[in-house]
Design a protein around this motif. Sequence first.
Motif, mmCIF file in Angstrom:
data_model
loop_
_atom_site.group_PDB
_atom_site.id
_atom_site.type_symbol
_atom_site.label_atom_id
_atom_site.label_comp_id
_atom_site.label_asym_id
_atom_site.label_seq_id
_atom_site.Cartn_x
_atom_site.Cartn_y
_atom_site.Cartn_z
ATOM 1 N N ALA A 52 10.811 -16.124 -45.161
ATOM 2 C CA ALA A 52 9.750 -15.791 -44.208
ATOM 3 C C ALA A 52 10.287 -14.942 -43.050
ATOM 4 O O ALA A 52 9.598 -14.043 -42.566
ATOM 5 C CB ALA A 52 9.109 -17.060 -43.671
ATOM 6 N N ASN A 65 8.983 -11.255 -42.098
ATOM 7 C CA ASN A 65 8.547 -10.940 -40.737
ATOM 8 C C ASN A 65 9.312 -9.752 -40.167
ATOM 9 O O ASN A 65 8.756 -8.972 -39.391
ATOM 10 C CB ASN A 65 8.705 -12.140 -39.822
ATOM 11 C CG ASN A 65 7.443 -12.953 -39.743
ATOM 12 O OD1 ASN A 65 6.358 -12.439 -39.959
ATOM 13 N ND2 ASN A 65 7.595 -14.216 -39.428
ATOM 14 N N SER A 106 2.816 -9.893 -42.135
ATOM 15 C CA SER A 106 3.092 -11.082 -41.346
ATOM 16 C C SER A 106 2.275 -12.272 -41.847
ATOM 17 O O SER A 106 2.777 -13.394 -41.894
ATOM 18 C CB SER A 106 2.799 -10.819 -39.879
ATOM 19 O OG SER A 106 3.046 -11.949 -39.111
ATOM 20 N N TRP A 107 1.051 -12.030 -42.222
ATOM 21 C CA TRP A 107 0.226 -13.115 -42.758
ATOM 22 C C TRP A 107 0.792 -13.596 -44.086
ATOM 23 O O TRP A 107 0.801 -14.806 -44.350
ATOM 24 C CB TRP A 107 -1.212 -12.634 -42.938
ATOM 25 C CG TRP A 107 -2.102 -13.681 -43.518
ATOM 26 C CD1 TRP A 107 -2.629 -14.756 -42.884
ATOM 27 C CD2 TRP A 107 -2.521 -13.760 -44.878
ATOM 28 N NE1 TRP A 107 -3.376 -15.494 -43.760
ATOM 29 C CE2 TRP A 107 -3.322 -14.913 -44.990
ATOM 30 C CE3 TRP A 107 -2.307 -12.980 -46.002
ATOM 31 C CZ2 TRP A 107 -3.899 -15.288 -46.191
ATOM 32 C CZ3 TRP A 107 -2.875 -13.354 -47.192
ATOM 33 C CH2 TRP A 107 -3.657 -14.499 -47.273
ATOM 34 N N ILE A 108 1.275 -12.682 -44.893
ATOM 35 C CA ILE A 108 1.880 -13.062 -46.169
ATOM 36 C C ILE A 108 3.124 -13.935 -45.930
ATOM 37 O O ILE A 108 3.384 -14.871 -46.685
ATOM 38 C CB ILE A 108 2.230 -11.812 -47.005
ATOM 39 C CG1 ILE A 108 0.932 -11.186 -47.535
ATOM 40 C CG2 ILE A 108 3.158 -12.125 -48.155
ATOM 41 C CD1 ILE A 108 1.119 -9.834 -48.187
ATOM 42 N N SER A 109 3.872 -13.644 -44.866
ATOM 43 C CA SER A 109 5.078 -14.426 -44.597
ATOM 44 C C SER A 109 4.750 -15.874 -44.242
ATOM 45 O O SER A 109 5.580 -16.761 -44.424
ATOM 46 C CB SER A 109 5.895 -13.799 -43.469
ATOM 47 O OG SER A 109 5.292 -14.027 -42.227
ATOM 48 N N THR A 110 3.547 -16.131 -43.729
ATOM 49 C CA THR A 110 3.182 -17.520 -43.437
ATOM 50 C C THR A 110 2.832 -18.287 -44.712
ATOM 51 O O THR A 110 2.848 -19.504 -44.701
ATOM 52 C CB THR A 110 1.982 -17.591 -42.473
ATOM 53 O OG1 THR A 110 0.841 -16.995 -43.092
ATOM 54 C CG2 THR A 110 2.296 -16.897 -41.172
ATOM 55 N N GLN A 111 2.513 -17.560 -45.760
ATOM 56 C CA GLN A 111 2.170 -18.213 -47.023
ATOM 57 C C GLN A 111 3.383 -18.510 -47.879
ATOM 58 O O GLN A 111 3.269 -19.203 -48.883
ATOM 59 C CB GLN A 111 1.202 -17.324 -47.816
ATOM 60 C CG GLN A 111 -0.039 -16.904 -47.057
ATOM 61 C CD GLN A 111 -0.868 -18.094 -46.613
ATOM 62 O OE1 GLN A 111 -1.069 -19.035 -47.348
ATOM 63 N NE2 GLN A 111 -1.352 -18.030 -45.371
ATOM 64 N N VAL A 112 4.547 -17.971 -47.521
ATOM 65 C CA VAL A 112 5.777 -18.156 -48.326
ATOM 66 C C VAL A 112 6.397 -19.480 -48.006
ATOM 67 O O VAL A 112 6.441 -19.973 -46.962
ATOM 68 C CB VAL A 112 6.772 -16.998 -48.042
ATOM 69 C CG1 VAL A 112 8.098 -17.279 -48.713
ATOM 70 C CG2 VAL A 112 6.206 -15.711 -48.522
#
Length: 91
Positions: free
Chosen positions: A14, A18, A85-91
């Motif tokens: 993540a 980011n 950045s939103w994708i990194s919160t899903q990882v």
Amino acid sequence: MSLHLMTLFTAHPAKLINLLALLFAFPGGWLLHATRRRELRAMALQAQRQNSSSEELTLDWATSRMNRFFYIFGFACLGMALLVSWISTQV
């Protein structure tokens, strides 16, 4: 060296995603800021040439088209940064 980067990615995915979002956001924000400053400078130069602030000031077609492209590209970079950045919160 390659092994170290791979273990860093597996340990903190993540954070690296980011970092990628930051690499999208910084140029996009800078481009928006620089375009706005260039637009204001061109308007001030045109007002100085006309010596009249009562008339509505408009930029020529080529300049406004270039500014519009840079605004679109800058907002696209910021949108891409937000998505990454939103994708990194899903990882």
